[in-house]
Design an enzyme around this catalytic site. Structure first.
Site, PDB file in Angstrom:
ATOM      1  NE  ARG A 227      -4.241  -1.283  -0.019  1.00 37.47           N
ATOM      2  CZ  ARG A 227      -4.382  -2.288  -0.880  1.00 37.47           C
ATOM      3  NH1 ARG A 227      -3.407  -2.578  -1.721  1.00 37.47           N
ATOM      4  NH2 ARG A 227      -5.496  -2.998  -0.931  1.00 37.47           N
ATOM      5  CG  HIS A 275      -3.274  -0.932  -7.047  1.00 37.91           C
ATOM      6  ND1 HIS A 275      -3.629  -0.257  -5.909  1.00 37.91           N
ATOM      7  CD2 HIS A 275      -3.372  -2.247  -6.719  1.00 37.91           C
ATOM      8  CE1 HIS A 275      -3.937  -1.109  -4.940  1.00 37.91           C
ATOM      9  NE2 HIS A 275      -3.778  -2.332  -5.426  1.00 37.91           N
TER      10      HIS A 275
HETATM   11  C1  OXD Z   1      -5.218  -5.149  -3.434  1.00 33.38           C
HETATM   12  C2  OXD Z   1      -5.378  -5.975  -4.626  1.00 33.38           C
HETATM   13  O1  OXD Z   1      -5.845  -5.374  -2.396  1.00 33.38           O
HETATM   14  O2  OXD Z   1      -4.939  -5.535  -5.716  1.00 33.38           O
HETATM   15  O3  OXD Z   1      -4.429  -4.203  -3.535  1.00 33.38           O
HETATM   16  O4  OXD Z   1      -5.919  -7.081  -4.527  1.00 33.38           O
END
Ligand code: OXD
Length: 312
Positions: A227, A275
């Site tokens: 994160r 991400h």
């Molecule tokens: C997260 C995912 O929780 O990509 O970041 O699964």
């Protein structure tokens, strides 16, 4: 009985999710937000970054299921209904994909590919010496299901692997484990390539600031795929500028999508992905979600359920 799927505008496959969840739960009326129909019929919401405030509109909700590994995107809803189970997604395909992402960047940094990319731009022919994997230490912060999978895949390539987590753990095979605030400095001092897969909790927010990042040996690399709020981005940039950190592969950010004004975008030693380290696979995740809904309908607990004390 209805299940509502709500995904962020950056996921373009909501129809695919609907199709797979419907296949796994033929008895369920699967809907996609904002087409939620009669709100009284919604018993489950499966979500990745739903619009905050919508969950309280469903008076008969029994559980909220995350479509990603983390649940912070659910917890950050200020209007989150109280006392509902929140279910994390543990899916083998997601774990596998995260192992690929981690391994990709470990090898990119370990084998000097970041340097060869720069050399190519200057049309420069220079062979960098090679370091053996056993002479390089990879440290992983967060040794849950995903961190452990990543650790094992890196051990298999011959690297030394260390792990750090908030709490004591029993045997972790070939991974030497450190825990708690007192052992964080020791762990960082021994780590050449740092991988973060910690969940964002009160205890992990901003845990890697300048003073902690400076404990890494000079020349270290960072791979953040947990994160954004965990690694302080301003401090990271300072240490990159000072040359204390050689390069960083960043998949997650304090603010997502990353602002076009962020200096991270144009830093020559920062590699940015949006991400995508572990993209949830609709087909296999739908099976996990269906199994959890059946557990709840049979009066059993879904797995793994968010634990308020641990914060993940
Ligand atoms: C997260 C995912 O929780 O990509 O970041 O699964």
């Amino acid at each position: 009985m209805a299940l509502l799927i709500s995904v962020s505008e950056f996921w373009e496959d909501e129809k695919v999710w609907r199709q797979w969840v419907q296949t796994e739960l033929p008895e369920m009326d699967v809907r996609v937000y904002p087409d939620d129909g009669d709100v009284n019929e919604i018993k489950y919401v499966a979500t990745w970054k739903h619009p905050h405030g919508i969950l309280k509109q469903y008076p008969n909700l029994k559980a909220i299921l995350s479509l990603g590994a983390g649940v912070d995107h659910i917890l950050s809803d200020p209007d989150l209904p109280e006392d509902l189970p929140i279910v994390r997604l543990v899916d083998p395909k997601l774990t596998h994909e995260m192992c690929f992402h981690a391994l990709h960047w470990v090898l990119h940094f370990h084998s000097d590919h970041f340097l060869y990319m720069k050399q190519q731009m200057d049309k420069k022919w220079k062979q960098q010496g090679s370091i053996q994997p056993e002479d390089r230490t990879v440290g992983i912060m967060g040794l849950g299901n995903i961190g452990r999978g990543i650790g094992d895949s890196i051990v298999n390539q011959g690297f030394k692997v260390l792990g750090w987590g908030a709490n004591q753990k029993s045997s972790l095979g070939d991974i030497q484990y450190f825990f708690g605030d007192e052992q964080l400095g020791d762990f960082l001092e021994k780590t050449d390539i740092l991988i973060n897969v910690l969940p964002l909790t009160e205890g992990t927010t901003n845990i890697l600031r300048k003073q902690e990042l400076q404990r890494l040996p000079r020349g270290a690399f960072i791979i953040n795929m947990g994160r954004g709020g965990i690694v302080n981005e301003t401090d990271l940039l300072t240490l990159l500028e000072e040359g204390h950190i050689t390069a960083a592969a960043m998949d997650v950010f304090e603010e997502e999508p990353l602002s076009v004004n962020s200096p991270l975008w144009s830093h020559p030693s920062v590699y940015i992905t949006p991400h995508i380290a572990g993209q949830s696979n609709p087909q296999s995740s739908a099976k996990t979600i269906a199994a959890n809904i059946r557990r709840i309908e049979d009066g059993k607990l879904p797995f793994p359920i968010y634990n308020i004390t641990k914060g993940y």
